[in-house]
Write a protein that holds these residues in place. Structure first.
Motif, PDB file in Angstrom:
ATOM      1  N   ALA A  54     -56.574 -30.672  -8.797  1.00 52.31           N
ATOM      2  CA  ALA A  54     -56.300 -31.032 -10.202  1.00 52.31           C
ATOM      3  C   ALA A  54     -57.587 -30.823 -10.987  1.00 52.31           C
ATOM      4  O   ALA A  54     -58.337 -31.754 -11.257  1.00 52.31           O
ATOM      5  N   SER A  55     -57.835 -29.584 -11.356  1.00 53.79           N
ATOM      6  CA  SER A  55     -59.140 -29.213 -11.894  1.00 53.79           C
ATOM      7  C   SER A  55     -59.385 -29.671 -13.321  1.00 53.79           C
ATOM      8  O   SER A  55     -60.519 -29.665 -13.784  1.00 53.79           O
ATOM      9  N   GLY A  56     -58.332 -30.072 -14.035  1.00 54.14           N
ATOM     10  CA  GLY A  56     -58.536 -30.421 -15.439  1.00 54.14           C
ATOM     11  C   GLY A  56     -58.687 -31.900 -15.702  1.00 54.14           C
ATOM     12  O   GLY A  56     -58.768 -32.320 -16.866  1.00 54.14           O
ATOM     13  N   PHE A  57     -58.748 -32.721 -14.654  1.00 56.32           N
ATOM     14  CA  PHE A  57     -58.782 -34.171 -14.839  1.00 56.32           C
ATOM     15  C   PHE A  57     -59.969 -34.628 -15.683  1.00 56.32           C
ATOM     16  O   PHE A  57     -59.853 -35.554 -16.469  1.00 56.32           O
ATOM     17  N   SER A  58     -61.110 -34.012 -15.490  1.00 54.21           N
ATOM     18  CA  SER A  58     -62.328 -34.492 -16.145  1.00 54.21           C
ATOM     19  C   SER A  58     -62.859 -33.518 -17.190  1.00 54.21           C
ATOM     20  O   SER A  58     -64.011 -33.615 -17.595  1.00 54.21           O
ATOM     21  N   VAL A  59     -62.021 -32.583 -17.621  1.00 55.45           N
ATOM     22  CA  VAL A  59     -62.468 -31.558 -18.566  1.00 55.45           C
ATOM     23  C   VAL A  59     -61.832 -31.803 -19.931  1.00 55.45           C
ATOM     24  O   VAL A  59     -60.605 -31.874 -20.053  1.00 55.45           O
ATOM     25  N   LEU A  60     -62.658 -31.944 -20.951  1.00 59.13           N
ATOM     26  CA  LEU A  60     -62.181 -32.147 -22.313  1.00 59.13           C
ATOM     27  C   LEU A  60     -62.833 -31.096 -23.198  1.00 59.13           C
ATOM     28  O   LEU A  60     -64.047 -31.083 -23.377  1.00 59.13           O
ATOM     29  N   LYS A  61     -62.016 -30.196 -23.741  1.00 60.44           N
ATOM     30  CA  LYS A  61     -62.501 -29.102 -24.583  1.00 60.44           C
ATOM     31  C   LYS A  61     -62.341 -29.469 -26.062  1.00 60.44           C
ATOM     32  O   LYS A  61     -61.553 -30.335 -26.415  1.00 60.44           O
ATOM     33  N   PRO A  62     -63.084 -28.786 -26.950  1.00 60.44           N
ATOM     34  CA  PRO A  62     -62.919 -29.038 -28.390  1.00 60.44           C
ATOM     35  C   PRO A  62     -61.466 -28.864 -28.823  1.00 60.44           C
ATOM     36  O   PRO A  62     -60.817 -27.887 -28.475  1.00 60.44           O
ATOM     37  N   GLY A  63     -60.962 -29.842 -29.557  1.00 62.41           N
ATOM     38  CA  GLY A  63     -59.569 -29.829 -29.996  1.00 62.41           C
ATOM     39  C   GLY A  63     -58.637 -30.625 -29.119  1.00 62.41           C
ATOM     40  O   GLY A  63     -57.562 -31.048 -29.557  1.00 62.41           O
ATOM     41  N   ASP A  64     -59.022 -30.848 -27.846  1.00 69.03           N
ATOM     42  CA  ASP A  64     -58.169 -31.606 -26.931  1.00 69.03           C
ATOM     43  C   ASP A  64     -58.055 -33.064 -27.386  1.00 69.03           C
ATOM     44  O   ASP A  64     -59.006 -33.630 -27.928  1.00 69.03           O
TER      45      ASP A  64
END
Length: 447
Positions: free
Chosen positions: A99-109
């Motif tokens: 689950a690679s997106g658990f700790s990733v927050l990009k601009p706009g998210d």
């Protein structure tokens, strides 16, 4: 006949009244008018945002990882089922789920969960041992099912293990074979890592577009994470627009943790539905709503969450869900929290009694509840309301009764009406719960 292209202003007028999904198709197939399409306000009747899917009106767009198995490999039925849409997690080079997106927050998210959540670790020795024990159980159950005359093991070790097989002894041959295939597939990453092998399948990013019974699939090389694919999808649908998206009803899915949205994403809506943990999500949700549309006409929340949030308390209509699931909810304290003009207790209130209903009615009689608030809820049995009416007659003075209505004075000299009507429409049935046959309404009317 010579075709005459639409002029700029005419094209804008046509796009404004076009179904948004048709606009998406045109923008994709005709890049030359994409910038024009972005300048025209987008009008959406229904918008549903989820972590790995977006629904626009009656069309669902979803992304996932599709596994294309080698020709000589048997595809487990479970994988075939998940391949319909693709799974919402990634795979490492050995085939372990990540689950690679658990700790990733990009601009706009939009973060509506917690970045500190942790994925289950599939690549540990304990997991492998559990899968091997399960495979052994399923294979033994299949053997015994296929060979009824086979003798049971008699040594002490087999007798001690016998309890482990009980969970699979009632399964059919087909069910056991599917479980065996799925468990062997789950063990594949351990074999690939142990011998440095490539998994027997190729991964693709799959985009699924569904509208009614029509279904389109596009697959792309697996060169990005699944959350990055979702970000790219929403960027294409909503990115670069010069004005807020006009939405009739916005639905933010309660299982979402991060919404992958374009920078500057904003919605103008009067209806916000089906939220859980609204107290934790409040700032994130409000940040993407056009405040000029406040107060909202309709807000839906779940019963086990906070009410004292401006976006909730100011709504003209508050719909509260989960009443048929949460067992320890008392009706009177729940209603006392609400100051909205109209409160709907949705779903089936399974454990409500006539006494509980009378306690709620008493709130208006003694002045504890604002006369500006009316409440409606689903009732399964008419006898419950009839018993309520008996309590009102016995305990309240100066009442008036018709067949399905009681009216009485409150302390502030308004008239309180308690009445019930049959559920008639499918919309009402969905709102109040499939077990409900009646709608009970409590409202105060000024003399």
């Amino acid at each position: 006949m010579k075709n005459i292209p639409l002029q700029y202003e005419s094209l804008k007028a046509v796009l404004l009244y076009m179904d948004p999904n048709v606009r998406f198709i045109i923008a994709h197939r005709a890049p030359t008018i994409r910038s024009t399409e972005r300048t025209v306000p987008l009008r959406v009747r229904y918008l549903e945002l989820d972590e790995y899917s977006t629904a626009v009106n009656n069309t669902l767009y979803g992304v996932g990882v599709y596994r294309d198995y080698d020709a000589d490999e048997k595809i487990p039925s479970e994988v075939e089922m998940y391949n319909k849409y693709g799974v919402q997690y990634d795979f490492d080079r050995h085939g372990f789920p990540v689950a690679s997106g658990f700790s990733v927050l990009k601009p706009g998210d939009i973060l509506i969960g917690n970045l500190d959540r942790h994925d289950f670790e599939y690549d540990t020795v304990h997991v492998e041992r559990a899968f091997r024990r399960a495979l052994k159980r399923y294979e033994k159950s299949l053997y015994l099912l296929s060979n009824p005359s086979a003798s049971e093991a008699s040594d002490d070790e087999e007798e001690e293990e016998e309890e482990e097989y009980n969970d699979s002894t009632d399964m059919s041959k087909e069910e056991l074979e599917d479980l065996i295939d799925s468990t062997r597939d789950a063990l594949l990453p351990f074999e690939c890592r142990r011998f440095n092998l490539k998994p027997p399948y190729t991964c693709y990013i799959q985009l699924t577009i569904e509208s009614g019974e029509k279904r389109q699939i596009q697959r792309f090389p697996y060169k990005m994470k699944v959350y990055e694919a979702m970000k790219r999808l929403n960027n294409f649908l909503f990115g670069g627009r010069r004005s807020a998206i006009q939405v009739g009803e916005l639905y933010i899915h309660d299982r979402s943790f991060i919404l992958r949205l374009p920078i500057g994403f904003q919605v103008r809506t009067k209806q916000l539905r089906y939220l859980s943990n609204l107290d934790n999500r409040n700032d994130s949700i409000v940040s993407m709503l056009d405040s000029s549309y406040f107060p909202l006409d309709v807000v839906s929340i779940y019963v086990n969450h906070q009410f004292q949030i401006p976006i909730v308390t100011s709504a003209k209509k508050l719909i509260i869900h989960n009443l048929g699931i949460v067992y320890d909810v008392s009706l009177s304290p729940l209603i006392r929290k609400c100051s909205n003009p109209h409160v709907v207790l949705a779903d089936t209130f399974l454990f409500i009694t006539a006494e509980g209903l009378f306690e709620a009615v008493q709130l208006w009689i003694d002045g504890s509840q604002s006369i500006e608030t009316s409440v409606s809820l689903g009732i399964e049995k008419e006898e419950t309301v009839k018993e309520l009416f008996k309590l009102i007659k016995a305990r309240v003075e100066n009442t008036k009764r018709t067949k399905r209505c009681f009216s009485m004075r409150t302390q502030d000299n308004s008239r309180l009406e308690v009445f019930y009507v049959p559920i008639k429409s499918n919309k009402e049935q969905i709102m109040y719960g499939y077990d409900s046959k009646w709608i009970l309404k409590i409202r105060a009317v000024q003399f």
